[in-house]
Design a protein around this motif. Sequence first.
Motif, PDB file in Angstrom:
ATOM      1  N   ALA A   1       0.829  -1.213   0.000  1.00 55.71           N
ATOM      2  CA  ALA A   1       0.000   0.000   0.000  1.00 55.71           C
ATOM      3  C   ALA A   1       0.858   1.256   0.000  1.00 55.71           C
ATOM      4  CB  ALA A   1      -0.909   0.007   1.216  1.00 55.71           C
ATOM      5  N   THR A   2       0.280   2.330  -0.501  1.00 49.34           N
ATOM      6  CA  THR A   2       0.868   3.662  -0.368  1.00 49.34           C
ATOM      7  C   THR A   2      -0.044   4.492   0.516  1.00 49.34           C
ATOM      8  OG1 THR A   2      -0.263   4.417  -2.365  1.00 49.34           O
ATOM      9  CG2 THR A   2       1.973   3.543  -2.628  1.00 49.34           C
ATOM     10  N   PHE A   3       0.508   5.542   1.121  1.00 45.41           N
ATOM     11  CA  PHE A   3      -0.216   6.238   2.185  1.00 45.41           C
ATOM     12  C   PHE A   3      -0.450   7.724   1.913  1.00 45.41           C
ATOM     13  CE2 PHE A   3       1.784   2.493   3.862  1.00 45.41           C
ATOM     14  CZ  PHE A   3       0.783   1.926   4.623  1.00 45.41           C
ATOM     15  N   ASP A   4      -0.080   8.186   0.722  1.00 49.18           N
ATOM     16  CA  ASP A   4      -0.227   9.610   0.440  1.00 49.18           C
ATOM     17  C   ASP A   4      -1.681  10.068   0.488  1.00 49.18           C
ATOM     18  OD1 ASP A   4       2.596  10.702  -0.658  1.00 49.18           O
ATOM     19  OD2 ASP A   4       2.334   8.600  -1.193  1.00 49.18           O
ATOM     20  N   GLU A   5      -2.565   9.305  -0.128  1.00 49.03           N
ATOM     21  CA  GLU A   5      -3.973   9.691  -0.159  1.00 49.03           C
ATOM     22  C   GLU A   5      -4.568   9.694   1.243  1.00 49.03           C
ATOM     23  OE1 GLU A   5      -8.156   8.042  -2.090  1.00 49.03           O
ATOM     24  OE2 GLU A   5      -6.258   7.510  -3.053  1.00 49.03           O
ATOM     25  N   LEU A   6      -4.235   8.679   2.036  1.00 46.78           N
ATOM     26  CA  LEU A   6      -4.736   8.594   3.407  1.00 46.78           C
ATOM     27  C   LEU A   6      -4.273   9.782   4.237  1.00 46.78           C
ATOM     28  CD1 LEU A   6      -5.979   7.114   5.863  1.00 46.78           C
ATOM     29  CD2 LEU A   6      -3.862   5.786   6.012  1.00 46.78           C
ATOM     30  N   VAL A   7      -2.984  10.096   4.164  1.00 47.15           N
ATOM     31  CA  VAL A   7      -2.439  11.203   4.963  1.00 47.15           C
ATOM     32  C   VAL A   7      -3.021  12.533   4.498  1.00 47.15           C
ATOM     33  CG1 VAL A   7      -0.332  12.485   5.490  1.00 47.15           C
ATOM     34  CG2 VAL A   7      -0.333   9.988   5.615  1.00 47.15           C
ATOM     35  N   THR A   8      -3.121  12.718   3.191  1.00 46.78           N
ATOM     36  CA  THR A   8      -3.684  13.969   2.671  1.00 46.78           C
ATOM     37  C   THR A   8      -5.111  14.185   3.178  1.00 46.78           C
ATOM     38  OG1 THR A   8      -2.341  13.809   0.672  1.00 46.78           O
ATOM     39  CG2 THR A   8      -4.262  15.240   0.577  1.00 46.78           C
ATOM     40  N   ALA A   9      -5.905  13.105   3.166  1.00 47.56           N
ATOM     41  CA  ALA A   9      -7.303  13.210   3.587  1.00 47.56           C
ATOM     42  C   ALA A   9      -7.438  13.467   5.078  1.00 47.56           C
ATOM     43  CB  ALA A   9      -8.046  11.929   3.216  1.00 47.56           C
ATOM     44  N   SER A  10      -6.466  13.013   5.859  1.00 46.97           N
ATOM     45  CA  SER A  10      -6.606  13.035   7.320  1.00 46.97           C
ATOM     46  C   SER A  10      -5.720  14.057   8.021  1.00 46.97           C
ATOM     47  CB  SER A  10      -6.279  11.635   7.883  1.00 46.97           C
ATOM     48  OG  SER A  10      -7.020  10.640   7.217  1.00 46.97           O
ATOM     49  N   ALA A  11      -4.863  14.734   7.280  1.00 47.44           N
ATOM     50  CA  ALA A  11      -3.831  15.578   7.898  1.00 47.44           C
ATOM     51  C   ALA A  11      -4.395  16.603   8.865  1.00 47.44           C
ATOM     52  CB  ALA A  11      -3.017  16.277   6.802  1.00 47.44           C
ATOM     53  N   LYS A  12      -5.510  17.241   8.504  1.00 46.92           N
ATOM     54  CA  LYS A  12      -6.047  18.317   9.349  1.00 46.92           C
ATOM     55  C   LYS A  12      -6.557  17.813  10.688  1.00 46.92           C
ATOM     56  CE  LYS A  12      -7.404  21.327   5.503  1.00 46.92           C
ATOM     57  NZ  LYS A  12      -8.538  21.962   4.789  1.00 46.92           N
ATOM     58  N   ARG A  13      -6.793  16.507  10.790  1.00 50.44           N
ATOM     59  CA  ARG A  13      -7.336  15.948  12.030  1.00 50.44           C
ATOM     60  C   ARG A  13      -6.244  15.524  13.014  1.00 50.44           C
ATOM     61  NH1 ARG A  13     -12.625  14.251  11.768  1.00 50.44           N
ATOM     62  NH2 ARG A  13     -13.638  14.726   9.797  1.00 50.44           N
ATOM     63  N   LEU A  14      -5.000  15.505  12.566  1.00 51.08           N
ATOM     64  CA  LEU A  14      -3.938  14.880  13.350  1.00 51.08           C
ATOM     65  C   LEU A  14      -3.280  15.848  14.325  1.00 51.08           C
ATOM     66  CD1 LEU A  14      -2.233  12.758  10.539  1.00 51.08           C
ATOM     67  CD2 LEU A  14      -3.953  12.013  12.211  1.00 51.08           C
TER      68      LEU A  14
ATOM     69  N   ARG B   1       5.717   7.403   7.517  1.00 55.78           N
ATOM     70  CA  ARG B   1       6.502   8.574   7.940  1.00 55.78           C
ATOM     71  C   ARG B   1       6.817   9.471   6.739  1.00 55.78           C
ATOM     72  NH1 ARG B   1      10.930   6.119   9.906  1.00 55.78           N
ATOM     73  NH2 ARG B   1      12.128   6.493   8.010  1.00 55.78           N
ATOM     74  N   GLU B   2       7.185   8.848   5.629  1.00 59.03           N
ATOM     75  CA  GLU B   2       7.521   9.629   4.435  1.00 59.03           C
ATOM     76  C   GLU B   2       6.291  10.345   3.878  1.00 59.03           C
ATOM     77  OE1 GLU B   2       9.217   6.544   2.094  1.00 59.03           O
ATOM     78  OE2 GLU B   2      10.981   6.356   3.421  1.00 59.03           O
ATOM     79  N   ALA B   3       5.130   9.677   3.908  1.00 59.26           N
ATOM     80  CA  ALA B   3       3.889  10.329   3.453  1.00 59.26           C
ATOM     81  C   ALA B   3       3.534  11.507   4.360  1.00 59.26           C
ATOM     82  CB  ALA B   3       2.754   9.322   3.410  1.00 59.26           C
ATOM     83  N   LEU B   4       3.743  11.336   5.653  1.00 55.41           N
ATOM     84  CA  LEU B   4       3.497  12.431   6.595  1.00 55.41           C
ATOM     85  C   LEU B   4       4.441  13.599   6.330  1.00 55.41           C
ATOM     86  CD1 LEU B   4       2.997  10.226   9.762  1.00 55.41           C
ATOM     87  CD2 LEU B   4       1.303  11.868   8.932  1.00 55.41           C
ATOM     88  N   ALA B   5       5.702  13.303   6.035  1.00 59.47           N
ATOM     89  CA  ALA B   5       6.667  14.367   5.749  1.00 59.47           C
ATOM     90  C   ALA B   5       6.264  15.151   4.504  1.00 59.47           C
ATOM     91  CB  ALA B   5       8.060  13.766   5.575  1.00 59.47           C
ATOM     92  N   ARG B   6       5.671  14.445   3.533  1.00 57.33           N
ATOM     93  CA  ARG B   6       5.254  15.115   2.296  1.00 57.33           C
ATOM     94  C   ARG B   6       3.986  15.936   2.470  1.00 57.33           C
ATOM     95  NH1 ARG B   6       7.216  10.232  -0.042  1.00 57.33           N
ATOM     96  NH2 ARG B   6       5.202   9.189   0.159  1.00 57.33           N
ATOM     97  N   HIS B   7       3.021  15.404   3.221  1.00 57.25           N
ATOM     98  CA  HIS B   7       1.680  15.998   3.217  1.00 57.25           C
ATOM     99  C   HIS B   7       1.232  16.591   4.555  1.00 57.25           C
ATOM    100  CE1 HIS B   7       1.289  14.231  -0.726  1.00 57.25           C
ATOM    101  NE2 HIS B   7       1.575  13.045  -0.228  1.00 57.25           N
TER     102      HIS B   7
END
Length: 475
Positions: A374-387, A401-407
Amino acid sequence: MGSRQVSDWQGRNITVAGLGVSGISAARALAGLGAKVTVVDGGSGEAHEARAAGMAELGIAVRLGDAETLPAGTDLVVTSPGWKPTSPLFAAAAAAGVDVVGDVEIAWRLRGPDAAPWLAVTGTNGKTTTTRMLASILTAAGLRTAAIGNIGTPIVDVVLGDEPYDVLAVELSSYQLHWAPSLRAHSAAVLNLAPDHLDWHGSMEAYAADKGRIYGGNTVACVYNAADPATEDLVRAADVEEGCRAIGFTLGTPGPSQLGVVEGLLVDRAFVADRQKQAQELAEVADVDPPAPHNIANALAAAALARAFGVEPAAVRDGLRAFRPDAHRIQHIADVAEVAYVDDSKATNTHAAQASLAAYEPIVWIAGGLAKGATFDELVTASAKRLRGVVLIGADRALIREALARHAPEVPVVDLERTDTGAMSEAVREAASLARPGDTVLLAPACASMDMFTNYNERGEAFAEAVRALADEHA
């Protein structure tokens, strides 16, 4: 299928926005009724193309990579719940004089003349639990029912299915209500109202107004939270059928036309012969699992809707006793220092984790394990404001971690290298240090568990055990 329903849709050019579960359900149903359906989705890639191929086999056109242009000849747009009202596709529809509705609206329009009435539930928190409690109570009363809407089987599939229901317990999100102008429930409840999804709705007022749509046209009862005046305001503003009543629920002693709690009992002063002098015992607080205050409120709301439908008190008790929250599926473990700890170890992929993350905010997220490609960019992008923060565990945590660093570079991340089973205890402690009162610490790993645990059940148990140890320290 009645001829009226077929003739309503035969030959119509309908655009369905979104190639997710509800979009696919609506597209299949409408194509089956003779409509010419085109599904549009901004996504691309193997998963989208596989779904598109499945649609093509049913004669449904799919356009990927363009979610903004309205297909020529469209006379109705059916949207999936998450699409924002400001989406360019909807602006194009408005300019062309084309209505936009959701899958709930389609389901409502497709109901037959003898269709089961709907008992509807919304609110910022507690919707799913309350709806499932309600279904349990209705079942205990011997009624044929199902919990649907924002949960379970797609609502269009239920309405068009062969199963004969007596009544349906329907969970509705603010998104779904926004796109369902014709909905008229038998009775409905708004559990609570707090700022949520404001980026989608544009303002708290718009969000509240969409929640309030659930009361429109109610025939028997509008159920509100007596501790949350905003829910009662929505009842006052609602245009209901003559004779429809406002029914409150409270964790305190109920007044007339309310359900509440007296000396460890859930009692009804609404659906009794003499509301001024009479109260009917429904159940014990101990019959509610778990008997936390917010869950007792859920039980009272479910009971109010069931009683509005004529369910006897014994069935309320039996239904609440029979109800069990699903283990490791959005399971509230405890509140510690005003922080909620929720176990959704069952969220073993990004799709499930995104649904889980969408249920709360602010969140300290515990995630990681085996990514299974799996990749996590879409998940992190959708959820970032809630974290509020993230604690990462497991073999493939670097991908998250890398997806979080990007998004979501501003979100603090704790990366735990240890992969022994004791890592969960450390993860919970790290999450507690990041959390603030009112936050939710959510185990929604988005990954499989077998790098550290036998299965997701064992992972969830490790989380629950760590939370209970934390609670004991704060006791």
